[in-house]
Motif scaffolding. Structure first.
Motif, short mmCIF file in Angstrom:
data_model
loop_
_atom_site.label_atom_id
_atom_site.label_comp_id
_atom_site.label_asym_id
_atom_site.label_seq_id
_atom_site.Cartn_x
_atom_site.Cartn_y
_atom_site.Cartn_z
N TRP A 168 0.48 1.82 -16.25
CA TRP A 168 0.68 2.43 -15.14
C TRP A 168 0.02 3.66 -14.79
N TYR A 169 -0.87 4.24 -14.49
CA TYR A 169 -1.37 6.15 -13.52
C TYR A 169 -0.53 5.92 -12.47
N LYS A 170 -0.48 7.35 -12.51
CA LYS A 170 -0.20 7.97 -11.42
C LYS A 170 -1.13 9.46 -11.41
N LYS A 171 -1.19 9.22 -10.01
CA LYS A 171 -2.44 10.10 -8.63
C LYS A 171 -1.89 11.48 -8.04
N TYR A 172 -1.84 12.13 -7.85
CA TYR A 172 -1.78 13.35 -7.57
C TYR A 172 -3.07 13.60 -6.11
N PRO A 173 -2.72 14.19 -5.18
CA PRO A 173 -4.06 14.12 -4.12
C PRO A 173 -5.46 15.01 -4.67
N ASP A 174 -6.13 15.36 -4.75
CA ASP A 174 -7.14 15.91 -5.71
C ASP A 174 -7.12 16.44 -7.21
N ASN A 175 -5.95 14.89 -8.13
CA ASN A 175 -6.31 15.52 -8.73
C ASN A 175 -6.99 14.32 -9.53
N SER A 176 -6.85 13.85 -10.94
CA SER A 176 -7.45 12.91 -11.15
C SER A 176 -6.52 12.19 -12.22
N PRO A 177 -6.65 10.38 -11.87
CA PRO A 177 -4.98 10.00 -12.41
C PRO A 177 -4.94 10.23 -13.71
N PRO A 188 1.03 -1.20 0.15
CA PRO A 188 0.29 -0.20 -0.28
C PRO A 188 0.74 1.50 0.13
N SER A 189 2.16 1.45 0.40
CA SER A 189 2.81 2.59 0.58
C SER A 189 4.31 2.40 0.55
N LEU A 190 5.46 3.08 -0.23
CA LEU A 190 6.37 2.91 -0.38
C LEU A 190 7.18 4.14 0.17
N THR A 191 8.71 4.26 0.91
CA THR A 191 9.31 5.15 1.30
C THR A 191 10.55 5.05 0.49
N VAL A 192 11.01 5.96 -0.46
CA VAL A 192 12.20 5.85 -0.65
C VAL A 192 13.06 7.54 -0.70
N GLN A 193 14.55 7.15 -0.60
CA GLN A 193 15.78 8.36 -0.34
C GLN A 193 15.36 9.69 -1.84
N SER A 248 14.68 9.05 -8.12
CA SER A 248 13.36 9.27 -7.48
C SER A 248 13.70 11.07 -6.75
N GLN A 249 12.47 11.90 -7.07
CA GLN A 249 12.46 13.29 -7.07
C GLN A 249 11.10 12.78 -6.02
N PRO A 250 11.01 14.43 -5.28
CA PRO A 250 10.00 14.03 -3.88
C PRO A 250 8.90 15.16 -5.07
N GLU A 251 9.23 15.01 -6.23
CA GLU A 251 7.84 15.74 -6.96
C GLU A 251 7.36 14.05 -7.61
N ASP A 252 8.24 13.05 -7.63
CA ASP A 252 7.87 11.72 -7.81
C ASP A 252 6.23 11.33 -6.99
N THR A 253 6.22 11.80 -5.39
CA THR A 253 5.37 11.10 -4.83
C THR A 253 3.88 11.90 -5.13
N ALA A 254 3.06 10.08 -4.73
CA ALA A 254 2.07 10.40 -5.68
C ALA A 254 1.91 9.09 -5.08
N VAL A 255 0.32 8.56 -5.41
CA VAL A 255 -0.67 7.42 -5.75
C VAL A 255 0.27 6.65 -7.02
N THR A 313 -0.65 2.39 -5.17
CA THR A 313 0.74 2.65 -4.15
C THR A 313 0.78 4.01 -3.69
N VAL A 314 0.84 4.64 -1.87
CA VAL A 314 1.52 5.47 -2.25
C VAL A 314 2.97 5.79 -2.34
N LEU A 315 3.47 5.99 -3.24
CA LEU A 315 5.22 6.38 -3.15
C LEU A 315 5.15 8.34 -2.26
N SER A 316 6.34 7.42 -1.55
CA SER A 316 6.91 8.88 -0.53
C SER A 316 8.23 9.49 -0.91
N VAL A 317 9.00 9.41 -2.02
CA VAL A 317 10.35 10.38 -1.78
C VAL A 317 10.76 11.32 -1.16
#
Lengths: 113, 112
Positions: B35-44, B9-14, B80-87, B106-110
């Motif tokens: 693969w689709y990317k989804k930011y919070p409050d945005n569409s995939p 469900p989640s992954l954290t990467v430096q 990976s960059q902080p702006e890759d942080t998304a679902v 999967t929620v990715l947090s960079v």
């Protein structure tokens, strides 16, 4: 470019109420979809339509009706809202059956009191 | 049952590291994978897709690997960059039929 517009953005309903969600696209796409997004469950397909007046059931069609009144619009009806239901409904479209890229709207957030 | 599964469900990467997102599927007939990317409050939005006649596709920092015998595909994001942080949502379908089946995300947090 085109856009998919979903109305309303937020929908609050009462238990047992019939609720209608609307979707318009100006891509001139053939196929349109309704997905439901629940936390931890991804996107689940409710209904889709490959052309005007066509309707195909998805995996989650029970409790819903849909209508493709014209090529550009696809509406979804929750036939009887369930108490405490909370979900986001996403409308999408794609050019045709051979082109799988989906373009999504921003969603309608449903809360049932 | 869930035909397309994302078990993490989640992954954290430096920042600067490689993010690896995984997806398993059940239906042998699937021949289109995305693969689709989804930011919070945005569409995939579609990131990258691949057909079953290849086992790898690269696009910039993104690579999709497809393992048909294992019914598994993955998305690798290098540098990976902080702006890759998304679902990130994986999806699979059958060619000529636009009925895409999605995973749970999967929620990715960079992190910097």
């Amino acid at each position: 470019g085109g856009i998919i517009t979903q109305t309303p953005k937020f929908l609050i309903g009462q238990e047992g109420q019939k609720l209608t969600l609307k979707c318009q696209q100006n891509f001139n796409h053939d196929t349109m979809y309704w997905y439901r997004q629940d936390s931890g469950k991804g996107l689940r397909l409710i209904y889709y339509s490959i052309t005007e007046n066509d309707l195909q059931k998805g995996d989650l069609s029970e409790g819903y009706d849909a209508s493709r009144e014209k090529k550009s619009s696809f509406s979804l009806t929750v036939t009887s809202a369930q108490k405490n239901e909370m979900a986001v409904f996403l409308c999408a479209s794609s050019r045709d059956r051979a082109n799988e890229r989906l373009f999504f709207g921003h969603g309608t957030k449903l809360s049932v009191l | 049952g869930q035909q397309v599964k994302q078990s993490s469900p989640s992954l954290t990467v430096q920042e600067g590291g490689i993010s690896i997102l995984n997806c398993d599927y059940e239906n042998d007939m699937f021949d289109y994978f995305a693969w689709y990317k989804k930011y919070p409050d945005n569409s995939p939005t579609l990131l990258i897709s691949v057909r079953s006649n290849v086992d790898k596709r690269e696009d910039g920092r993104l690579t999709v690997f497809l393992n048909k015998s294992g019914k598994h595909f993955s998305l690798h994001i290098t540098a990976s960059q902080p702006e890759d942080t998304a679902v990130y949502l994986c999806a699979a379908g059958t060619g000529g039929n636009n009925k895409l089946t999605f995973g749970q995300g999967t929620v990715l947090s960079v992190i910097p």
